[in-house]
Design a protein around this motif. Structure first.
Motif, short mmCIF file in Angstrom:
data_model
loop_
_atom_site.label_atom_id
_atom_site.label_comp_id
_atom_site.label_asym_id
_atom_site.label_seq_id
_atom_site.Cartn_x
_atom_site.Cartn_y
_atom_site.Cartn_z
N GLY A 110 13.90 -2.22 5.54
CA GLY A 110 14.35 -0.97 4.95
C GLY A 110 15.36 -0.23 5.81
O GLY A 110 16.26 0.43 5.31
N GLY A 111 15.24 -0.35 7.12
CA GLY A 111 16.20 0.28 8.03
C GLY A 111 17.59 -0.32 7.86
O GLY A 111 18.60 0.40 7.88
N VAL A 148 23.23 -0.02 6.07
CA VAL A 148 24.31 -0.66 5.32
C VAL A 148 24.75 0.22 4.15
O VAL A 148 25.95 0.39 3.90
CB VAL A 148 23.88 -2.07 4.84
CG1 VAL A 148 24.88 -2.66 3.88
CG2 VAL A 148 23.69 -2.99 6.05
N LYS A 149 23.80 0.81 3.45
CA LYS A 149 24.12 1.71 2.33
C LYS A 149 24.99 2.86 2.82
O LYS A 149 26.02 3.18 2.23
CB LYS A 149 22.82 2.23 1.71
CG LYS A 149 23.01 3.23 0.59
CD LYS A 149 21.64 3.65 0.05
CE LYS A 149 21.70 4.80 -0.92
NZ LYS A 149 22.44 4.52 -2.13
N TYR A 194 26.23 -8.14 9.78
CA TYR A 194 26.18 -8.19 8.32
C TYR A 194 27.45 -8.81 7.76
O TYR A 194 28.55 -8.51 8.20
CB TYR A 194 26.02 -6.77 7.72
CG TYR A 194 24.78 -6.08 8.21
CD1 TYR A 194 23.53 -6.39 7.69
CD2 TYR A 194 24.85 -5.11 9.21
CE1 TYR A 194 22.40 -5.75 8.14
CE2 TYR A 194 23.73 -4.47 9.68
CZ TYR A 194 22.49 -4.80 9.14
OH TYR A 194 21.37 -4.18 9.59
N THR A 195 27.27 -9.70 6.78
CA THR A 195 28.41 -10.29 6.08
C THR A 195 28.19 -10.13 4.58
O THR A 195 27.06 -10.24 4.10
CB THR A 195 28.62 -11.77 6.43
OG1 THR A 195 27.40 -12.48 6.16
CG2 THR A 195 29.00 -11.96 7.88
N ILE A 196 29.28 -9.89 3.87
CA ILE A 196 29.19 -9.64 2.43
C ILE A 196 30.00 -10.70 1.67
O ILE A 196 31.09 -11.08 2.10
CB ILE A 196 29.68 -8.20 2.08
CG1 ILE A 196 29.41 -7.88 0.61
CG2 ILE A 196 31.14 -8.02 2.46
CD1 ILE A 196 29.58 -6.41 0.27
N THR A 197 29.43 -11.19 0.57
CA THR A 197 30.13 -12.11 -0.33
C THR A 197 29.89 -11.64 -1.75
O THR A 197 28.86 -11.03 -2.05
CB THR A 197 29.62 -13.57 -0.17
OG1 THR A 197 28.20 -13.58 -0.33
CG2 THR A 197 29.98 -14.15 1.17
N GLU A 198 30.86 -11.92 -2.63
CA GLU A 198 30.73 -11.51 -4.03
C GLU A 198 29.95 -12.56 -4.80
O GLU A 198 30.08 -13.75 -4.56
CB GLU A 198 32.10 -11.27 -4.65
CG GLU A 198 31.98 -10.69 -6.04
CD GLU A 198 33.25 -10.00 -6.53
OE1 GLU A 198 33.16 -9.27 -7.52
OE2 GLU A 198 34.31 -10.20 -5.91
N ILE A 199 29.15 -12.09 -5.74
CA ILE A 199 28.40 -12.97 -6.65
C ILE A 199 29.05 -12.85 -8.02
O ILE A 199 29.26 -11.75 -8.52
CB ILE A 199 26.93 -12.52 -6.76
CG1 ILE A 199 26.25 -12.58 -5.39
CG2 ILE A 199 26.18 -13.38 -7.77
CD1 ILE A 199 24.87 -11.96 -5.38
N ASN A 200 29.38 -13.99 -8.60
CA ASN A 200 30.00 -13.96 -9.94
C ASN A 200 28.97 -13.99 -11.04
O ASN A 200 27.92 -14.44 -10.95
CB ASN A 200 30.94 -15.16 -10.11
CG ASN A 200 32.13 -15.02 -9.18
OD1 ASN A 200 32.59 -13.92 -8.90
ND2 ASN A 200 32.62 -16.13 -8.70
#
Length: 71
Positions: free
Chosen positions: A13-14, A19-20, A65-71
């Motif tokens: 949760g932290g 990130v939010k 943290y790494t971000i990727t898009e989901i189609n």
């Protein structure tokens, strides 16, 4: 506009809170919803369309943290 992403590195949760907050600091991000189940699933509402690279740059303020898009 809403788009779906996967953020690696979310484990508690932290993490979700940090990130939010980092994502919502960007002026084009209206709202970030980050889930622990499934871990790291994310929906981001944007005023202006941002690229994954722009979102990753925002996350780079934090480490791990790494971000990727989901189609």
């Amino acid at each position: 506009m809403k788009r779906k992403f996967q953020i690696e590195g979310i484990s508690c949760g932290g993490c979700v809170t940090r990130v939010k907050r980092a994502l919502e600091e960007h002026p084009a991000v209206e709202k970030a919803q980050i889930f622990l189940q499934p871990k790291g699933a994310t929906i981001i509402s944007m005023k202006d369309e941002l690229s994954v690279d722009e979102l990753q740059e925002q996350l780079n303020k934090l480490e791990g943290y790494t971000i990727t898009e989901i189609n």
